[in-house]
Design a protein around this motif. Structure first.
Motif, PDB file in Angstrom:
ATOM      1  N   ARG A  13       0.831  -1.208   0.000  1.00  0.00           N
ATOM      2  CA  ARG A  13       0.000   0.000   0.000  1.00  0.00           C
ATOM      3  C   ARG A  13       0.865   1.259   0.000  1.00  0.00           C
ATOM      4  NH1 ARG A  13      -4.404   2.451   4.289  1.00  0.00           N
ATOM      5  NH2 ARG A  13      -5.648   3.512   2.703  1.00  0.00           N
ATOM      6  N   CYS A 157      -0.530   3.843   6.750  1.00  0.00           N
ATOM      7  CA  CYS A 157      -0.684   2.450   6.313  1.00  0.00           C
ATOM      8  C   CYS A 157      -0.655   1.497   7.501  1.00  0.00           C
ATOM      9  CB  CYS A 157       0.416   2.085   5.321  1.00  0.00           C
ATOM     10  SG  CYS A 157       0.263   2.893   3.716  1.00  0.00           S
ATOM     11  N   THR A 160      -4.080   1.789   9.683  1.00  0.00           N
ATOM     12  CA  THR A 160      -5.249   1.200   9.036  1.00  0.00           C
ATOM     13  C   THR A 160      -5.098  -0.311   8.901  1.00  0.00           C
ATOM     14  OG1 THR A 160      -5.813   3.258   7.934  1.00  0.00           O
ATOM     15  CG2 THR A 160      -6.658   1.231   6.936  1.00  0.00           C
ATOM     16  N   PHE A 164      -7.522  -3.372  10.110  1.00  0.00           N
ATOM     17  CA  PHE A 164      -7.962  -4.352   9.122  1.00  0.00           C
ATOM     18  C   PHE A 164      -7.664  -5.786   9.571  1.00  0.00           C
ATOM     19  CE2 PHE A 164      -6.637  -6.654   5.133  1.00  0.00           C
ATOM     20  CZ  PHE A 164      -7.904  -6.842   4.614  1.00  0.00           C
ATOM     21  N   GLN A 182      -4.644   9.225  11.356  1.00  0.00           N
ATOM     22  CA  GLN A 182      -5.279   8.205  10.516  1.00  0.00           C
ATOM     23  C   GLN A 182      -6.540   8.754   9.855  1.00  0.00           C
ATOM     24  OE1 GLN A 182      -7.264   4.985  12.510  1.00  0.00           O
ATOM     25  NE2 GLN A 182      -6.901   3.563  10.822  1.00  0.00           N
ATOM     26  N   GLU A 186      -6.889   9.029   5.714  1.00  0.00           N
ATOM     27  CA  GLU A 186      -7.795   8.124   5.006  1.00  0.00           C
ATOM     28  C   GLU A 186      -8.836   8.856   4.157  1.00  0.00           C
ATOM     29  OE1 GLU A 186      -7.415   5.037   4.401  1.00  0.00           O
ATOM     30  OE2 GLU A 186      -5.796   4.620   5.805  1.00  0.00           O
ATOM     31  N   PHE A 191      -5.171   7.338  -0.538  1.00  0.00           N
ATOM     32  CA  PHE A 191      -5.476   6.366   0.526  1.00  0.00           C
ATOM     33  C   PHE A 191      -6.811   5.680   0.244  1.00  0.00           C
ATOM     34  CE2 PHE A 191      -1.971   8.298   2.639  1.00  0.00           C
ATOM     35  CZ  PHE A 191      -1.608   7.469   3.696  1.00  0.00           C
ATOM     36  N   VAL A 192      -7.801   6.459  -0.176  1.00  0.00           N
ATOM     37  CA  VAL A 192      -9.119   5.879  -0.469  1.00  0.00           C
ATOM     38  C   VAL A 192      -8.985   4.800  -1.557  1.00  0.00           C
ATOM     39  CG1 VAL A 192     -11.415   6.373  -1.392  1.00  0.00           C
ATOM     40  CG2 VAL A 192     -10.369   7.948   0.266  1.00  0.00           C
ATOM     41  N   THR A 195      -7.387   1.339  -0.127  1.00  0.00           N
ATOM     42  CA  THR A 195      -7.872   0.764   1.121  1.00  0.00           C
ATOM     43  C   THR A 195      -7.667  -0.755   1.096  1.00  0.00           C
ATOM     44  OG1 THR A 195      -9.515   2.497   1.364  1.00  0.00           O
ATOM     45  CG2 THR A 195      -9.897   0.470   2.596  1.00  0.00           C
ATOM     46  N   ARG A 197      -8.018  -4.701   1.275  1.00  0.00           N
ATOM     47  CA  ARG A 197      -9.163  -5.598   1.108  1.00  0.00           C
ATOM     48  C   ARG A 197      -8.667  -7.024   1.003  1.00  0.00           C
ATOM     49  NH1 ARG A 197      -9.091  -6.695  -4.332  1.00  0.00           N
ATOM     50  NH2 ARG A 197      -8.111  -5.137  -5.665  1.00  0.00           N
TER      51      ARG A 197
END
Length: 197
Positions: A13, A157, A160, A164, A182, A186, A191-192, A195, A197
């Motif tokens: 990321r 990073c 978040t 996660f 943070q 974000e 950053f969006v 994200t 996953r």
């Protein structure tokens, strides 16, 4: 250029955010690779099968997110994410602190993936405590989203990713500056778009 990625990796990321912040999205193809499956293309880029790994336009291989991010910083446009002079060392110290927190978090995650009878409660507790001490030290340095640099990217990073991968882990209590950092980061498009996953 080709960047080998896993969409959930915080180290990947960082590179993906730098690519977006430096205006390099049209020059870098992001290739999803499974580092646990010995993907042949990934092994050419990084024989130890770790991501991120980058192949540049000259065919040279780059591995390790700090190195890749610093190299990308010179390839793109806009303000430098790792400045020259004395400020450089502050940025790299923040990046190193965030990466250290992430490395402990990854060890903890991998331990949790082992059969329950094989897990080490001692090591998991040690890694959790190390993460909390690391975050306390970062909080004490008054982290802020500006100036926006590689150290700040790395911190965002890390925070978040902890949410996660370790959703029940309370790192936020007593660390209002990190929580605010943070939240601010974000909302940035880079950053969006990345994200985990």
């Amino acid at each position: 250029m080709r960047l080998f990625i896993s969409p959930a990796s915080p180290f990947v990321r960082k590179c993906r955010i730098v690519i977006r912040e430096k205006g390099l999205t049209g020059r870098v193809e992001e290739v999803v690779a499974d580092p646990y499956a010995d993907d042949p293309d990934l092994l050419k880029a990084n024989p130890i099968a770790q991501i991120p790994a980058l192949i540049d336009d000259q065919g040279r291989a780059w591995a390790d997110s700090p190195l890749i991010c610093q190299w990308l910083d010179f390839q793109g446009s806009g303000p430098r994410l790792v400045p020259d002079g004395e400020a450089r060392w502050d940025v790299l110290r923040r990046e190193s602190a965030a990466d250290g927190v992430l490395e402990l978090g990854v060890k903890w995650l991998l331990e949790l993936r082992r059969p329950e009878t094989e897990r080490s409660a001692h090591w998991m507790n040690r890694w959790r405590e190390g993460i909390l001490r690391g975050l306390d030290a970062i909080e004490a340095r008054s982290p802020a989203p500006e100036p926006f640099d590689l150290g700040v990217i790395s911190l965002g990073c890390a925070l978040t990713w902890l949410d996660f991968r370790h959703p029940g882990f309370d790192w936020k209590t007593g660390r209002p500056k990190l929580v605010a950092l943070q939240a601010a980061l974000e909302t940035r498009p880079s950053f969006v778009e990345t994200t985990p996953r």
